[in-house]
Design a protein around this motif. Structure first.
Motif, PDB file in Angstrom:
ATOM      1  N   SER A  80       0.836  -1.211   0.000  1.00  0.00           N
ATOM      2  CA  SER A  80       0.000   0.000   0.000  1.00  0.00           C
ATOM      3  C   SER A  80       0.866   1.254   0.000  1.00  0.00           C
ATOM      4  O   SER A  80       0.559   2.224  -0.702  1.00  0.00           O
ATOM      5  CB  SER A  80      -0.926   0.004   1.220  1.00  0.00           C
ATOM      6  OG  SER A  80      -1.844  -1.061   1.162  1.00  0.00           O
ATOM      7  N   MET A  81       1.921   1.242   0.792  1.00  0.00           N
ATOM      8  CA  MET A  81       2.826   2.393   0.822  1.00  0.00           C
ATOM      9  C   MET A  81       3.472   2.595  -0.552  1.00  0.00           C
ATOM     10  O   MET A  81       3.580   3.725  -1.043  1.00  0.00           O
ATOM     11  CB  MET A  81       3.898   2.174   1.883  1.00  0.00           C
ATOM     12  CG  MET A  81       3.361   2.069   3.297  1.00  0.00           C
ATOM     13  SD  MET A  81       3.038   3.652   4.061  1.00  0.00           S
ATOM     14  CE  MET A  81       4.692   4.174   4.443  1.00  0.00           C
ATOM     15  N   GLY A  84       0.790   3.764  -2.982  1.00  0.00           N
ATOM     16  CA  GLY A  84       0.450   5.145  -2.667  1.00  0.00           C
ATOM     17  C   GLY A  84       1.503   6.116  -3.158  1.00  0.00           C
ATOM     18  O   GLY A  84       1.175   7.192  -3.672  1.00  0.00           O
ATOM     19  N   ASN A 141      -6.204   0.861   0.326  1.00  0.00           N
ATOM     20  CA  ASN A 141      -5.355   1.665   1.206  1.00  0.00           C
ATOM     21  C   ASN A 141      -4.268   2.406   0.436  1.00  0.00           C
ATOM     22  O   ASN A 141      -3.878   3.507   0.824  1.00  0.00           O
ATOM     23  CB  ASN A 141      -4.725   0.766   2.275  1.00  0.00           C
ATOM     24  CG  ASN A 141      -5.749   0.220   3.252  1.00  0.00           C
ATOM     25  OD1 ASN A 141      -6.235   0.921   4.114  1.00  0.00           O
ATOM     26  ND2 ASN A 141      -6.082  -1.050   3.107  1.00  0.00           N
ATOM     27  N   LEU A 145      -3.677   6.358   0.730  1.00  0.00           N
ATOM     28  CA  LEU A 145      -2.357   6.873   1.081  1.00  0.00           C
ATOM     29  C   LEU A 145      -1.802   7.788  -0.007  1.00  0.00           C
ATOM     30  O   LEU A 145      -1.036   8.711   0.292  1.00  0.00           O
ATOM     31  CB  LEU A 145      -1.395   5.714   1.337  1.00  0.00           C
ATOM     32  CG  LEU A 145      -1.623   4.937   2.640  1.00  0.00           C
ATOM     33  CD1 LEU A 145      -0.705   3.733   2.714  1.00  0.00           C
ATOM     34  CD2 LEU A 145      -1.400   5.839   3.840  1.00  0.00           C
ATOM     35  N   VAL A 148      -2.955  11.069   0.835  1.00  0.00           N
ATOM     36  CA  VAL A 148      -2.242  11.543   2.027  1.00  0.00           C
ATOM     37  C   VAL A 148      -0.871  12.080   1.629  1.00  0.00           C
ATOM     38  O   VAL A 148      -0.456  13.167   2.056  1.00  0.00           O
ATOM     39  CB  VAL A 148      -2.103  10.403   3.053  1.00  0.00           C
ATOM     40  CG1 VAL A 148      -1.212  10.835   4.222  1.00  0.00           C
ATOM     41  CG2 VAL A 148      -3.470   9.976   3.568  1.00  0.00           C
ATOM     42  N   THR A 190      -1.559  10.414   9.977  1.00  0.00           N
ATOM     43  CA  THR A 190      -2.577   9.921   9.048  1.00  0.00           C
ATOM     44  C   THR A 190      -2.162   8.598   8.435  1.00  0.00           C
ATOM     45  O   THR A 190      -2.994   7.703   8.215  1.00  0.00           O
ATOM     46  CB  THR A 190      -2.828  10.957   7.942  1.00  0.00           C
ATOM     47  OG1 THR A 190      -3.078  12.229   8.532  1.00  0.00           O
ATOM     48  CG2 THR A 190      -4.022  10.558   7.091  1.00  0.00           C
ATOM     49  N   ILE A 191      -0.874   8.449   8.135  1.00  0.00           N
ATOM     50  CA  ILE A 191      -0.381   7.181   7.590  1.00  0.00           C
ATOM     51  C   ILE A 191      -0.619   6.052   8.584  1.00  0.00           C
ATOM     52  O   ILE A 191      -1.113   4.971   8.222  1.00  0.00           O
ATOM     53  CB  ILE A 191       1.115   7.294   7.237  1.00  0.00           C
ATOM     54  CG1 ILE A 191       1.320   8.256   6.064  1.00  0.00           C
ATOM     55  CG2 ILE A 191       1.680   5.925   6.878  1.00  0.00           C
ATOM     56  CD1 ILE A 191       2.774   8.547   5.761  1.00  0.00           C
ATOM     57  N   GLN A 194      -4.232   5.062   8.784  1.00  0.00           N
ATOM     58  CA  GLN A 194      -4.661   4.249   7.654  1.00  0.00           C
ATOM     59  C   GLN A 194      -4.117   2.829   7.757  1.00  0.00           C
ATOM     60  O   GLN A 194      -4.794   1.868   7.360  1.00  0.00           O
ATOM     61  CB  GLN A 194      -4.193   4.893   6.336  1.00  0.00           C
ATOM     62  CG  GLN A 194      -4.865   4.321   5.105  1.00  0.00           C
ATOM     63  CD  GLN A 194      -6.382   4.465   5.148  1.00  0.00           C
ATOM     64  OE1 GLN A 194      -6.904   5.493   5.554  1.00  0.00           O
ATOM     65  NE2 GLN A 194      -7.091   3.429   4.724  1.00  0.00           N
TER      66      GLN A 194
END
Length: 292
Positions: A80-81, A84, A141, A145, A148, A190-191, A194
């Motif tokens: 997801s990171m 994102g 997610n 992200l 974000v 926020t990260i 999530q």
């Protein structure tokens, strides 16, 4: 005495606040006591319902489910990171076509329910439960992200990027050395929030027969031989989920403290206060930042 935002409470206000706090605590304790008494009345603390958790097979089942939950979360968090970051770069691109494609992907995956994506991958694409679960969590997610990351980068003062460009830095250098280090601290809460959502959403895996923590609890709770110990299972599983979420929050605070002690971040923050001295050693003869 006053502060910049509000008046400090006086003796009467402090006594009133103490009274409110004491009253709220008493009500909360009474509510907890009432719930516990109901559990006793319905026989939720009988030995028959709790004895199964002393069996080695039950303990191994729960540990295996917990391990599978952490495995799915680990894969989903990393992917997801990464997704994102890619989508955020697309949305921040100077090329209109790339920005448009990134926007469509982000809005589409953010609007789709996670469970629908998991079922689609599992049923339509005939993927195994773990990859299907991780794919659904990653797409949702990762798209959240991405917003974000994009918002965090855009929240940095515009003069920071302009000053860096004036020093001859390329866009990649500006992003990695100037904007992102300053944005990370603002994005971190926020990260983590999530990622907590992703951790809790791993419980959706039991709907596609993935043997995660909730699935293991469901097998125990629905066993007639153990007199359907549903409440005991909830009382064991819930604190573990809460503990894992609290651990993520602690990790966020730890990373934030390390960042505050990071000389690079401190230098960037000094530069944020004085745009003309963004980098160490920058002198008055440097060209002024370009204006849009």
């Amino acid at each position: 005495m006053t502060t910049a935002l509000y008046d400090l409470p006086g003796p009467r206000s402090r006594r009133r606040h103490l009274l409110y706090g004491t009253g709220a605590s008493v009500i909360l304790l009474a509510l907890i006591g009432w719930i516990i008494s109901l559990l006793f009345d319905t026989g939720q603390f009988t030995a028959q319902k709790w004895t199964p958790f002393t069996y080695k097979g039950i303990q191994e089942l729960l540990l295996t489910g917990l391990g599978n939950t952490l495995k799915a979360f680990g894969y989903a968090a990393v992917l997801s990171m990464a997704l994102g970051a890619v989508l955020a770069c697309a949305r921040l691109s100077d090329h209109r076509a790339v920005r448009w494609a990134g926007t469509v992907l982000v809005e589409f995956f953010r609007a789709m329910p996670v469970l629908v994506m998991i079922f689609f991958v599992y049923v339509a694409l005939k993927v195994e439960p773990l990859p299907a679960l991780v794919t659904g969590l990653t797409l949702y997610n990762g798209s959240v992200l991405a917003e974000v990351f994009r918002t965090g980068v855009n929240s940095v003062e515009r003069g920071q990027g302009e000053a860096a460009y004036a020093l001859g830095m390329g866009k990649t250098q500006v992003m990695t050395h100037v904007l992102v280090p300053q944005a990370v601290r603002a994005m971190l809460p926020t990260i983590i929030s999530q990622l907590v959502v992703a951790l809790k959403d791993t419980s959706l895996g039991f709907l596609i027969t993935y043997e995660e923590f909730l699935h293991a609890g469901k097998l125990i709770a629905s066993n007639l031989d153990y007199d359907l110990p549903f409440i005991p299972v909830v009382m064991i599983i819930s604190p573990i989920y809460i503990g894992m979420c609290m651990l993520l929050s602690w990790l966020a605070h730890w990373v934030s403290r390390r960042q505050r002690r990071n000389p690079k971040v401190e230098a960037a923050e000094v530069g944020a206060a004085e745009p003309g001295t963004l980098l160490p050693g920058a002198g008055p003869g440097l060209p002024k930042p370009p204006h849009a």
